[in-house]
Write an enzyme that holds these catalytic residues in place. Structure first.
Site, PDB file in Angstrom:
ATOM      1  N   HIS A  97       0.852  -1.195   0.000  1.00 22.18           N
ATOM      2  CA  HIS A  97       0.000   0.000   0.000  1.00 22.18           C
ATOM      3  C   HIS A  97       0.888   1.245   0.000  1.00 22.18           C
ATOM      4  O   HIS A  97       1.956   1.265   0.610  1.00 22.18           O
ATOM      5  CB  HIS A  97      -0.917  -0.008   1.226  1.00 22.18           C
ATOM      6  CG  HIS A  97      -1.955   1.076   1.169  1.00 22.18           C
ATOM      7  ND1 HIS A  97      -1.683   2.367   1.551  1.00 22.18           N
ATOM      8  CD2 HIS A  97      -3.235   1.061   0.737  1.00 22.18           C
ATOM      9  CE1 HIS A  97      -2.774   3.104   1.367  1.00 22.18           C
ATOM     10  NE2 HIS A  97      -3.727   2.326   0.872  1.00 22.18           N
ATOM     11  N   GLU A 169      -4.098   1.754  -7.281  1.00 21.07           N
ATOM     12  CA  GLU A 169      -4.553   2.862  -6.437  1.00 21.07           C
ATOM     13  C   GLU A 169      -3.634   4.065  -6.662  1.00 21.07           C
ATOM     14  O   GLU A 169      -2.564   4.137  -6.041  1.00 21.07           O
ATOM     15  CB  GLU A 169      -4.483   2.467  -4.964  1.00 21.07           C
ATOM     16  CG  GLU A 169      -5.228   1.200  -4.614  1.00 21.07           C
ATOM     17  CD  GLU A 169      -5.495   1.135  -3.124  1.00 21.07           C
ATOM     18  OE1 GLU A 169      -6.662   1.287  -2.744  1.00 21.07           O
ATOM     19  OE2 GLU A 169      -4.540   0.986  -2.345  1.00 21.07           O
TER      20      GLU A 169
HETATM   21  C1  PEP Z   1      -6.767   3.163   0.301  1.00 19.88           C
HETATM   22  O1  PEP Z   1      -6.118   3.792   1.126  1.00 19.88           O
HETATM   23  O2  PEP Z   1      -6.341   2.105  -0.199  1.00 19.88           O
HETATM   24  C2  PEP Z   1      -8.069   3.698  -0.106  1.00 19.88           C
HETATM   25  C3  PEP Z   1      -8.648   3.149  -1.141  1.00 19.88           C
HETATM   26  O3  PEP Z   1      -8.549   4.702   0.646  1.00 19.88           O
HETATM   27  P1  PEP Z   1      -9.770   5.692   0.334  1.00 19.88           P
HETATM   28  O4  PEP Z   1     -10.859   4.895  -0.325  1.00 19.88           O
HETATM   29  O5  PEP Z   1     -10.169   6.231   1.641  1.00 19.88           O
HETATM   30  O6  PEP Z   1      -9.232   6.727  -0.606  1.00 19.88           O
END
Ligand code: PEP
Length: 256
Positions: A97, A169
Site C-alpha cells: 500500500h 490505487e
Molecule cells: C486506500 O487507502 O487504499 C483507499 C482506497 O482509501 P480511500 O478509499 O479512503 O481513498
C-alpha cells in the site's frame, strides 16, 4: 464471467467492539441473502483479525491482514509474519500500500519478498500499486504502474501469478486529501494492465476515493474486476451500499 471483488481495509481504525459490531452486521447480511457474483473481503487491523475472522467464518466474506513480513519468524520486533496472520484467520494479505511505501520504507524488493511469502503460505497477495501525482501529471502512470507490478511478480511461476490480485490505487486519489479519479484518468492504465497481466493474475481492482457515488461508474471502466475501498466502507451501511452497487452492476454487465 469473473466475480467482482469488493473489499475494504480499515487501516488504523476500529476497536475490538467496533470490529465485532461491523463483522456481526456483515455476517448477518451475508447469511440473509449474500452478494451474487461478488466476493467481499475485509481487512481489519491485526488486533481484531482473529475476532473478525471468527465472526465471518462460513459467511463467504474473506478476511485479510494489512501487512506481513517476508520472513516466517524471528527477531523482527513489532512485525507479524504470514504464518502468524494465517493462524489468526487471514486468507489474504495486503502488500505494498502507498502508505507503507511512503511511511515505512516499503520498496519494490520488500513488496516482492512479501508477495512470495504470502503465496508460500497459501494466502492471496493483494498487491497495491499506484503512481504519485507528479508521475500522473507528466503522463507516466502506465509505465510506472506496470514496472511496480513486474517488480513484485519477478520470479513467480504462472500458477503463483494467477493467485495475485492487483489493486491499482493512484497515490493522488487515496485518502482524505485524495481526489476521486475520473474514468478517463485510469482507463489507460487498466488497458495496459489487462494487456500485460490480465490473463496472468486473478483480478485487477481499483482503489482511491471510491464511494457510493462513483462506484458504479468505476466498475464500468473496462478491465476493472472490483474495488478496494477505504473511508467510504468504514461504516457497515457504507460497505453494504457499495456491495449492493456491485451486485447490480454484475447483474447488468459482466466484467471483462
Ligand atoms: C486506500 O487507502 O487504499 C483507499 C482506497 O482509501 P480511500 O478509499 O479512503 O481513498
Amino acid at each position: 464471467m469473473r466475480q467482482t471483488w469488493i473489499g475494504t481495509s480499515w487501516k488504523m481504525t476500529k476497536t475490538l467492539a467496533e470490529s465485532s459490531s461491523f463483522a456481526r452486521g456483515l455476517a448477518a447480511r451475508a447469511h440473509q441473502d449474500g452478494w451474487a457474483g461478488v466476493q467481499p473481503f475485509v481487512i481489519p487491523p491485526s488486533t481484531s483479525l482473529r475476532l473478525v475472522a471468527d465472526v465471518l467464518d462460513g459467511s463467504g466474506v474473506l478476511v485479510g491482514a494489512q501487512n506481513a513480513h517476508w520472513e516466517d519468524e524471528g527477531a523482527w520486533t513489532g512485525e507479524v509474519s504470514v504464518p502468524l496472520v494465517v493462524d489468526a484467520g487471514a486468507r489474504l494479505v495486503e502488500i505494498g500500500h502507498s502508505e507503507r511505501r511512503t511511511h515505512f520504507g516499503e520498496t519494490d524488493e520488500t513488496v516482492r519478498l512479501k508477495v512470495s511469502a504470502a503465496l508460500r503460505h497459501g494466502c492471496i497477495p493483494l498487491l497495491c500499486v499506484g503512481e504519485p501525482e507528479e508521475v500522473f501529471a507528466r503522463g507516466g502512470s502506465t509505465a510506472f504502474v506496470l514496472a511496480q507490478v513486474e517488480a513484485a511478480m519477478r520470479g513467480l511461476g504462472p500458477d503463483e501469478q494467477r493467485r495475485v490480485i492487483v489493486a491499482y490505487e493512484p497515490v493522488w486519489a487515496i485518502g482524505e486529501h485524495g481526489r476521486a479519479a475520473r474514468p478517463e484518468d485510469v482507463s489507460g492504465v487498466f488497458e495496459q494492465l489487462a494487456a500485460e497481466f490480465g490473463s496472468r493474475v486473478r483480478a485487477l481492482l481499483y482503489g482511491g476515493s471510491v464511494d457510493a457515488g462513483n462506484a458504479a461508474r468505476t466498475l464500468e471502466v473496462p478491465h476493472v474486476h472490483g474495488l478496494f475501498v477505504g473511508r467510504a466502507a468504514w461504516t457497515l451501511p457504507g460497505f453494504l451500499k457499495i456491495l449492493d452497487i456491485a451486485v447490480s452492476h454484475g447483474a447488468t454487465c459482466g466484467s471483462t
